[in-house]
Design a protein around this motif. Structure first.
Motif, mmCIF file in Angstrom:
data_model
loop_
_atom_site.group_PDB
_atom_site.id
_atom_site.type_symbol
_atom_site.label_atom_id
_atom_site.label_comp_id
_atom_site.label_asym_id
_atom_site.label_seq_id
_atom_site.Cartn_x
_atom_site.Cartn_y
_atom_site.Cartn_z
ATOM 1 N N TYR A 229 0.865 -1.181 0.000
ATOM 2 C CA TYR A 229 0.000 0.000 0.000
ATOM 3 C C TYR A 229 0.903 1.233 0.000
ATOM 4 O O TYR A 229 1.283 1.753 1.043
ATOM 5 N N SER A 246 -8.825 -2.957 0.582
ATOM 6 C CA SER A 246 -9.430 -4.255 0.892
ATOM 7 C C SER A 246 -10.810 -4.375 0.262
ATOM 8 O O SER A 246 -11.581 -3.411 0.278
ATOM 9 N N PRO A 247 -11.158 -5.557 -0.249
ATOM 10 C CA PRO A 247 -12.513 -5.759 -0.771
ATOM 11 C C PRO A 247 -13.535 -6.001 0.334
ATOM 12 O O PRO A 247 -14.723 -6.191 0.043
ATOM 13 N N GLN A 254 -13.648 -7.517 7.552
ATOM 14 C CA GLN A 254 -12.543 -6.565 7.454
ATOM 15 C C GLN A 254 -11.619 -6.696 8.680
ATOM 16 O O GLN A 254 -10.428 -6.388 8.603
ATOM 17 N N TYR A 257 -8.645 -8.683 7.851
ATOM 18 C CA TYR A 257 -7.650 -7.940 7.064
ATOM 19 C C TYR A 257 -6.823 -7.040 7.982
ATOM 20 O O TYR A 257 -5.595 -6.947 7.845
ATOM 21 N N TYR A 310 -10.167 -16.049 0.282
ATOM 22 C CA TYR A 310 -9.577 -14.858 -0.333
ATOM 23 C C TYR A 310 -8.111 -15.129 -0.679
ATOM 24 O O TYR A 310 -7.478 -16.026 -0.130
ATOM 25 N N SER A 311 -7.587 -14.335 -1.598
ATOM 26 C CA SER A 311 -6.166 -14.435 -1.934
ATOM 27 C C SER A 311 -5.474 -13.157 -1.473
ATOM 28 O O SER A 311 -6.082 -12.087 -1.402
ATOM 29 N N ASP A 313 -3.390 -11.263 -2.888
ATOM 30 C CA ASP A 313 -3.256 -10.180 -3.861
ATOM 31 C C ASP A 313 -4.519 -9.325 -3.983
ATOM 32 O O ASP A 313 -4.531 -8.342 -4.736
ATOM 33 N N GLN A 314 -5.566 -9.674 -3.233
ATOM 34 C CA GLN A 314 -6.765 -8.843 -3.196
ATOM 35 C C GLN A 314 -6.632 -7.681 -2.212
ATOM 36 O O GLN A 314 -7.497 -6.803 -2.170
ATOM 37 N N PHE A 315 -5.568 -7.687 -1.418
ATOM 38 C CA PHE A 315 -5.404 -6.715 -0.343
ATOM 39 C C PHE A 315 -4.084 -5.958 -0.508
ATOM 40 O O PHE A 315 -3.216 -6.358 -1.274
ATOM 41 N N GLN A 316 -3.957 -4.868 0.235
ATOM 42 C CA GLN A 316 -2.715 -4.103 0.236
ATOM 43 C C GLN A 316 -2.186 -4.003 1.666
ATOM 44 O O GLN A 316 -2.959 -3.921 2.627
#
Length: 446
Positions: A229, A246-247, A254, A257, A310-311, A313-316
């Motif tokens: 990020y 984040s999705p 959340q 995450y 979830y993977s 690479d979907q998050f920062q």
């Protein structure tokens, strides 16, 4: 960074506690045992500094987790040993520190050019430590000094785990990479020469002419599987408010995450642990537990996100470290911000998240939050105890925990561009401050 010259060793303090001063073939008196245990305490403490200091420069997140645990275990071993010393004549004083020569041995051995060389250094020094443990174990009478023998047995239980993990990181250097092979061989020779110099009280050998990769670089590294990020829009100064991170922004999940980003907190504490060298041992014991808890929270979050499909690479994710050379005062401010703002402000969020997870039938996620809250309460207590001590030691600033908490809130509100005339009123009410400072979760949405 250490000066890589041929500085003559000063062993005066070290030799006063060495095995050489207690003759073979005699029963150890209580004061003899205490002297020999002190050397082991300082070995354990320096091993903990070494492992915590090398978390930021590593990329592999699973190795970061390992080092977080190993640093904690070494610190707890030092704690057990120091407690036993306190029962004997000659306790460790609040101002006692690692003997200079021993500290330099570990610091020079930590200035490794890459991860493989670091783990070789670590295994090399772990073996030396356990040689001392086993030597002392053989000297003890199993009746007179059974309490000490029991502690040494506890320490020996972890020997193979430390060595096996380290060995796996340098056992097979890529055979086609001749340069890496050469660097590694030079480092092995250097470590042998380093120990020989220490053991014989000769000058330190010159270090290989290679830039160290660690410990505690200005900025920590992220595992390539964790997107960084790096772009922080001005309008998203509140923690986790940027929807691009984040999705799960509109989901109670959340919370997982947020946990998965806590490696940056763990490594920030690692910078503090390594850099600040003039606090009592009790501070480092608490800090080691705090650091290990943050590492566990990171592992909890990553594990649960993957379990839920979830993977990464979907998050920062955040990098750790100050990003530049800093004064010691930076560590005091960072510690106050973590223990007096970030962690206490998380209680309400985690309690509500736990309740929501129970309602949604997600037992494991609910229990995650419950364990997290237990840890965070302890960390806040650590902050109340050690925050003022850090400010006194690093900034020559005498301040109470309450005043320090209020100051940290005002600094946070200034960062959030709150008008100066409104800051005092918001800071007076902690619930109001937390509501203003952080973003709440959507507890009604799974």
């Amino acid at each position: 960074m250490l000066n890589q010259d041929h500085t003559q060793l000063d062993h005066e303090k070290y030799l006063s506690t060495s095995f050489a001063n207690v003759r073979d073939g005699q029963y150890l008196r209580p004061q003899d045992t205490a002297k020999l245990l002190k050397e082991l305490v300082w070995h354990c403490f320096e091993l903990s500094r070494m492992t915590f200091g090398w978390m930021p420069p590593l990329e592999d997140y699973q190795l970061k987790i390992k080092l977080g645990r190993f640093g904690y275990l070494h610190a707890m071993h030092a704690k057990h040993l120091s407690k036993r010393i306190g029962e004997l004549p000659g306790k460790i004083g609040a101002g006692d520190r690692t003997p200079q020569a021993l500290r330099e041995l570990y610091e020079r051995g930590s200035l490794a050019p890459d991860a493989a060389a670091f783990f070789y250094s670590y295994a090399f020094l772990v073996r030396i430590f356990y040689d001392r443990v086993e030597e002392l174990s053989q000297r003890l009478d199993d009746v007179l000094d059974a309490p000490t023998a029991d502690i040494l047995e506890l320490l020996l239980m972890k020997k193979q785990e430390f060595l096996t993990t380290a060995n796996q990181q340098y056992q097979f250097i890529p055979s086609k990479d001749e340069q890496q092979q050469q660097v590694f061989q030079e480092w092995k020779l250097y470590m042998s020469n380093l120990w020989a110099a220490y053991s014989t009280q000769h000058a330190w050998p010159p270090a290989p002419n290679i830039e160290p990769a660690g410990p505690v670089p200005p900025e920590g590294k992220l595992d390539p599987r964790f997107p960084h990020y790096s772009h922080k829009p001005e309008q998203y100064k509140k923690a986790y408010s940027d929807p691009a991170m984040s999705p799960l922004q509109e989901s109670v999940k959340q919370m997982h995450y947020i946990n998965a980003t806590e490696m940056s907190a763990a490594e920030s504490l690692g910078y503090l642990y390594y850099a600040v060298q003039n606090m009592p041992l009790a501070f480092y014991f608490d800090l080691a537990r705090h650091l290990w808890d943050e590492t566990r929270h990171f592992e909890m979050g990553v594990r649960r996100l993957l379990q839920l499909g979830y993977s990464l690479d979907q998050f920062q994710f955040f990098k750790s470290g100050p990003g530049k050379e800093v004064e010691e005062s930076w560590y005091a401010d960072m510690y106050a911000s973590l223990t007096m703002i970030a962690e206490p402000c998380s209680f309400i969020k985690k309690r509500k998240a736990s309740e929501a997870f129970w309602e949604f039938g997600d037992t494991l996620s609910a229990i995650h939050c419950e364990f997290d809250m237990v840890d965070e309460r302890m960390h806040v207590d650590f902050g109340k105890r050690w925050g003022p001590e850090l400010f006194k030691t690093l900034k020559n600033d005498m301040i109470t925990a309450q005043k320090l908490s209020e100051r940290a809130r005002l600094i946070r509100l200034e960062y959030l561009d709150v008008p100066e005339e409104e800051r005092q009123n918001i800071a007076k009410s902690f619930p109001a401050f937390c509501g203003f400072s952080t973003v709440d979760l959507n507890y009604s949405q799974y």
